[in-house]
Design a protein around this motif. Structure first.
Motif, short mmCIF file in Angstrom:
data_model
loop_
_atom_site.label_atom_id
_atom_site.label_comp_id
_atom_site.label_asym_id
_atom_site.label_seq_id
_atom_site.Cartn_x
_atom_site.Cartn_y
_atom_site.Cartn_z
N LEU A 1 26.15 55.76 36.77
CA LEU A 1 25.75 54.38 37.67
C LEU A 1 25.59 54.74 39.34
CD1 LEU A 1 28.53 51.94 36.14
CD2 LEU A 1 25.99 52.05 35.86
N ASP A 2 25.35 56.04 39.31
CA ASP A 2 25.12 56.83 40.70
C ASP A 2 26.20 56.30 41.81
OD1 ASP A 2 22.34 57.63 40.08
OD2 ASP A 2 21.51 55.66 40.29
N VAL A 3 27.40 56.41 41.43
CA VAL A 3 28.58 56.43 42.29
C VAL A 3 28.93 57.59 42.41
CG1 VAL A 3 30.85 55.13 42.58
CG2 VAL A 3 28.96 53.90 41.39
N GLU A 4 28.91 58.25 43.42
CA GLU A 4 29.59 59.39 43.73
C GLU A 4 30.95 59.80 43.37
OE1 GLU A 4 28.45 61.53 47.24
OE2 GLU A 4 26.34 61.35 47.00
N GLU A 5 31.46 60.81 42.70
CA GLU A 5 32.85 60.78 42.16
C GLU A 5 33.50 59.43 41.92
OE1 GLU A 5 35.04 62.64 45.22
OE2 GLU A 5 33.59 64.63 45.20
N GLY A 6 32.88 58.61 41.16
CA GLY A 6 32.97 57.43 40.67
C GLY A 6 34.03 57.47 39.47
N ARG A 7 35.13 56.65 39.50
CA ARG A 7 36.34 56.55 38.83
C ARG A 7 36.36 55.03 38.02
NH1 ARG A 7 35.34 61.02 38.32
NH2 ARG A 7 36.28 62.91 38.63
N PHE A 8 36.87 55.03 37.08
CA PHE A 8 37.03 53.63 36.47
C PHE A 8 38.19 52.92 37.16
CE2 PHE A 8 40.10 51.28 33.83
CZ PHE A 8 39.37 50.22 33.31
N THR A 9 37.59 51.71 37.58
CA THR A 9 38.82 50.86 38.37
C THR A 9 39.18 49.65 37.46
OG1 THR A 9 36.83 49.38 39.22
CG2 THR A 9 37.68 51.31 40.68
N HIS A 10 38.45 49.15 36.71
CA HIS A 10 38.73 47.90 35.71
C HIS A 10 37.75 47.56 34.77
CE1 HIS A 10 36.86 45.91 39.02
NE2 HIS A 10 36.80 44.72 38.33
N ALA A 11 38.04 47.16 33.87
CA ALA A 11 37.27 46.25 32.95
C ALA A 11 37.73 44.72 32.64
CB ALA A 11 37.22 47.30 31.57
N LEU A 12 36.55 43.95 32.44
CA LEU A 12 36.78 42.69 32.40
C LEU A 12 36.21 42.02 31.29
CD1 LEU A 12 36.35 41.22 35.97
CD2 LEU A 12 38.42 41.33 34.60
N LEU A 13 36.99 41.40 30.23
CA LEU A 13 36.36 40.71 29.17
C LEU A 13 36.12 39.25 29.36
CD1 LEU A 13 35.75 41.03 26.12
CD2 LEU A 13 38.04 40.48 25.59
N VAL A 14 35.00 38.65 29.43
CA VAL A 14 34.84 37.32 30.15
C VAL A 14 33.59 36.63 29.14
CG1 VAL A 14 35.65 37.82 32.43
CG2 VAL A 14 33.30 38.30 31.90
N ARG A 15 33.51 35.37 29.31
CA ARG A 15 32.46 34.57 28.73
C ARG A 15 32.10 33.36 29.49
NH1 ARG A 15 32.43 31.04 23.11
NH2 ARG A 15 30.11 30.84 23.09
N TRP A 16 30.82 33.41 30.05
CA TRP A 16 30.34 32.26 30.91
C TRP A 16 29.35 31.10 30.23
CZ3 TRP A 16 33.50 32.27 35.11
CH2 TRP A 16 34.01 33.40 35.64
N ASN A 17 29.70 29.98 30.50
CA ASN A 17 28.70 28.90 30.11
C ASN A 17 28.04 28.95 28.73
OD1 ASN A 17 29.10 27.30 32.48
ND2 ASN A 17 27.67 28.76 33.80
N GLY A 18 28.87 29.50 27.78
CA GLY A 18 28.19 29.70 26.39
C GLY A 18 27.38 30.85 26.12
N GLU A 19 27.36 31.78 27.05
CA GLU A 19 26.82 33.06 26.97
C GLU A 19 27.52 33.79 26.15
OE1 GLU A 19 23.76 33.86 28.17
OE2 GLU A 19 23.54 31.87 28.83
N PRO A 20 27.07 35.05 25.59
CA PRO A 20 27.69 35.96 24.77
C PRO A 20 28.93 36.31 25.62
CG PRO A 20 25.28 36.24 24.41
CD PRO A 20 25.68 35.25 25.65
N THR A 21 29.99 37.04 24.96
CA THR A 21 31.04 37.55 25.56
C THR A 21 30.62 38.86 26.13
OG1 THR A 21 32.53 36.45 24.05
CG2 THR A 21 33.30 38.38 25.35
N GLU A 22 31.01 39.29 27.27
CA GLU A 22 30.64 40.36 27.98
C GLU A 22 32.13 41.38 28.24
OE1 GLU A 22 28.67 39.76 31.64
OE2 GLU A 22 26.81 39.12 30.36
N LEU A 23 31.81 42.55 28.22
CA LEU A 23 32.97 43.44 28.56
C LEU A 23 32.25 44.34 29.57
CD1 LEU A 23 35.72 44.69 28.34
CD2 LEU A 23 35.03 45.93 26.52
N ASN A 24 32.65 44.12 31.05
CA ASN A 24 32.26 44.74 32.02
C ASN A 24 32.91 45.89 32.61
OD1 ASN A 24 29.72 43.15 31.93
ND2 ASN A 24 30.85 41.30 33.18
N ILE A 25 32.50 47.08 32.87
CA ILE A 25 33.24 48.28 33.01
C ILE A 25 32.71 48.40 34.42
CG2 ILE A 25 33.69 50.39 32.60
CD1 ILE A 25 32.95 50.09 29.60
N TYR A 26 33.76 48.46 35.36
CA TYR A 26 33.47 48.77 36.82
C TYR A 26 34.13 50.11 37.32
CZ TYR A 26 32.81 43.83 37.20
OH TYR A 26 32.18 42.42 36.83
#
Length: 283
Positions: free
Chosen positions: A231-256
């Motif tokens: 993701l072009d983040v220099e020395e990037g490290r995992f900060t958190h992941a969110l399991l969410v669903r908005w307005n009837g859209e498919p569920t997402e697991l977003n990794i930051y």
């Protein structure tokens, strides 16, 4: 003598070994699923050892067994358990009391602690802050600990549904649904134990319920590595992941991921681990 009983920590270590072997190509899908299933239901250490013995890297997760007593030690234990004569018992008690009284001034002088006083007026030494700091964290973001959280969540709340689940390096935050006609939730934190952060409140925004049980834990951790490296983040490290669903859209697991410079990006996946979108760092 029968084999030693397995603990949850032993099962989690075995599952981590199996998952690591699957990620680096030692196991196929069917073999991995079978071994994980058997590891989670294993009752003895021998069962867990049999599931990981042939895997490279298994030594790092080897189960530590209690060492058997030697004949001399067994004899000493047996001797200690024999009833002693009354005179010897009295003499031993007197000697112990004298020894303790002799040590009290030394303890008092060496600690200099006067914050706590017993009913006898003797100052007790404080607990070492170094010893307290050495205690390991109750939760760390590992496959075994995530599975442990999912089991604990279902046991505590009787469901795997939530309005949002946030995975952080040393805790998990959950918006737990509250039963009723209107959508309400409570915020809870899991760090090895449960802590309720808020009482029931209305669900804000368009968030809808998600199924935490749909998360593919193995692919979650594989995607964390993808996010850290792609993701072009220099020395990037995992900060958190969110399991969410908005307005009837498919569920997402977003990794930051992020770094110390405040640069960040995230990878959007399905709970099953299929990558949907990449959001790299943009200056």
């Amino acid at each position: 003598m029968g084999d030693f009983r397995a603990r949850d920590a032993d099962r989690d270590r075995a599952v981590e070994t199996i998952e690591a072997a699957y990620v680096d190509g030692q196991l196929g899908d069917a073999d991995r699923e079978l071994r994980v299933s058997r590891a989670l239901s294993a009752e003895t250490l021998d069962e867990l050892t049999g599931l990981t013995r042939d895997l490279q890297g298994a030594a790092a997760h080897e189960v530590v067994r209690p060492a058997p007593l030697s004949p001399a030690q067994l004899h000493a234990v047996a001797s200690d358990r024999r009833p002693a004569r009354t005179g010897l018992v009295v003499a031993g008690v007197v000697a112990a009391v004298v020894g303790v009284l002799a040590l009290v001034p030394l303890v008092f002088l060496s600690t200099g602690n006067s914050d706590w006083t017993s009913s006898t007026g003797i100052d007790a030494p404080a607990v070492s802050s170094q010893a307290a700091a050495a205690e390991p964290a109750s939760f760390e973001m590992t496959p075994g600990q995530v599975r442990r959280f999912l089991r604990a969540y279902e046991k505590r709340f009787g469901t795997l549904e939530a309005f949002e689940v946030g995975f952080f390096p040393q805790r998990v935050g959950v918006q737990v649904p509250v039963r009723g006609a209107r959508p309400r939730m409570e915020r809870w934190t899991w760090d090895g134990d449960w802590r309720q952060d808020t009482t029931a409140a209305a669900v804000r925004g368009p968030s809808q319920r998600v199924d935490a049980g749909a998360i593919d834990v193995r692919r979650l951790f594989a995607n964390i590595e993808v996010a850290e490296q792609g993701l072009d983040v220099e020395e990037g490290r995992f900060t958190h992941a969110l399991l969410v669903r908005w307005n009837g859209e498919p569920t997402e697991l977003n990794i930051y991921v992020g770094n110390e410079l405040g640069e960040s990006g995230y990878l959007s996946t399905t709970p099953a681990g299929e990558v949907q979108r990449r959001h790299p760092y943009a200056p």
